[in-house]
Design an enzyme around this catalytic site. Structure first.
Site, mmCIF file in Angstrom:
data_model
loop_
_atom_site.group_PDB
_atom_site.id
_atom_site.type_symbol
_atom_site.label_atom_id
_atom_site.label_comp_id
_atom_site.label_asym_id
_atom_site.label_seq_id
_atom_site.Cartn_x
_atom_site.Cartn_y
_atom_site.Cartn_z
ATOM 1 C CG ASP A 19 -0.247 -0.243 2.510
ATOM 2 O OD1 ASP A 19 0.845 0.323 2.708
ATOM 3 O OD2 ASP A 19 -0.777 -1.005 3.332
ATOM 4 C CG ASP A 21 0.422 5.451 4.116
ATOM 5 O OD1 ASP A 21 -0.709 5.013 3.878
ATOM 6 O OD2 ASP A 21 1.192 4.946 4.950
ATOM 7 C CG ASP A 107 5.602 5.117 13.318
ATOM 8 O OD1 ASP A 107 6.361 5.731 12.525
ATOM 9 O OD2 ASP A 107 4.989 4.079 12.995
#
Length: 231
Positions: A19, A21, A107
Site C-alpha cells: 500500500d 500513503d 512514529d
C-alpha cells in the site's frame, strides 16, 4: 504531494510494498482523493472511502482511501497539532502543517522519510531517518514517551518492526514502551481491532521473527495488555 511512511522505507530496503500513503499540504486527503477520482471518471478506481478521525482512540486525522492500479492508496494532509496543556495527549485542534511538523508527529524516524513527487527527492526532516534506517534502529522523532502517548499502539508497532525487519529498539524507546502509563493507555485508548492487526503482523512473520515478537512483548511488559481476551 509526498509519498510517505512505509513505502519509502521498504523501497530503500528493496522490499515490495502493498500500500501507499500520500500526504498533501494544501487540502485534506479526502479533497485530494476526490479530485483524483474526478480525473479517473467512473468505475471501481474512482471510489473514495473516508475514515473519520477519532482522537479518543488516538486516530487524530481523517484518511481517504482508494484503490489505484490494484494498490491501496491512503490520502491525508500534512498535520500539526495543538494541545490544551503538556499533560494532554488529545489534541484540541489538528491543522495543516509543514513537512517537518508532520514528520515529527510520526512514529519512528525511519518511517518519517518523504518522497517528494515534484522534486523526485527523498526528504529527511527529522535528520535521523536515513541514519537510523541504515543502522536498523527504531527511534522516535520526539521524546519517546510523548510519541507513544500520542498513539500507544506505536509500542506494539515497534515490536512488529523488530520481528519483521530485525530492527532494534533505541534504549529510550524501550524504556518508554515499558512505562506503566503507556501500557494503561494501550488498554484504555486503542481498539482491540487495531491491537489485533499489529499482533498478526508481528506473529505472522518468519518463525524467528514471531519468537522475537513474543520475547519483546515479555521484556516490555506489554504481553498482558496486547494478548488480553476480548470482553
Amino acid at each position: 504531494v509526498r509519498i510517505c511512511g512505509g513505502w519509502v522505507r521498504d523501497k530503500a530496503l528493496g522490499r515490495v510494498t502493498k500500500d501507499i500513503d500520500v500526504a498533501v499540504d494544501n487540502r485534506t486527503g479526502a479533497e485530494f482523493a476526490r479530485a483524483v477520482a474526478d480525473v479517473l471518471g467512473s468505475g471501481e478506481q474512482a471510489r473514495v472511502g473516508v475514515i473519520a478521525a477519532n482522537p479518543e482512540q488516538s486516530k487524530h486525522l481523517e484518511t481517504a482511501t482508494m484503490r489505484l492500479c490494484g494498490v491501496e492508496v491512503d490520502f491525508v494532509n500534512l498535520r500539526s497539532e495543538s494541545y490544551a496543556d503538556d499533560s494532554s495527549r488529545v489534541p484540541t485542534s489538528v491543522d495543516f502543517g509543514t513537512p517537518k511538523e508532520d514528520a515529527l508527529r510520526r512514529d519512528f524516524t525511519l518511517n518519517a522519510l518523504f518522497f517528494n513527487a515534484h522534486t523526485r527527492t527523498i526528504e529527511d526532516w527529522t535528520e535521523r531517518g536515513w541514519e537510523d534506517l541504515r543502522a536498523g534502529v527504531l527511534r522516535t522523532p520526539l521524546d519517546p514517551r510523548v510519541t507513544l502517548l500520542d498513539d500507544p499502539l506505536r509500542a506494539l508497532r515497534g515490536v512488529r518492526f523488530a520481528a519483521r525487519y530485525g530492527f532494534r529498539l533505541d534504549p529510550p524507546l524501550r524504556e518508554a514502551c515499558a512505562d506503566p502509563e503507556v501500557r494503561f493507555a494501550l488498554l484504555a485508548k486503542v481498539s482491540r481491532e487495531r491491537v489485533g492487526k499489529e499482533l498478526r503482523g508481528a506473529l505472522e512473520s518468519r518463525p524467528s521473527g514471531a519468537a522475537r515478537a513474543v520475547d519483546e512483548l515479555r521484556r516490555l511488559n506489554l504481553a498482558s495488555a496486547a494478548l488480553r481476551a476480548p470482553e
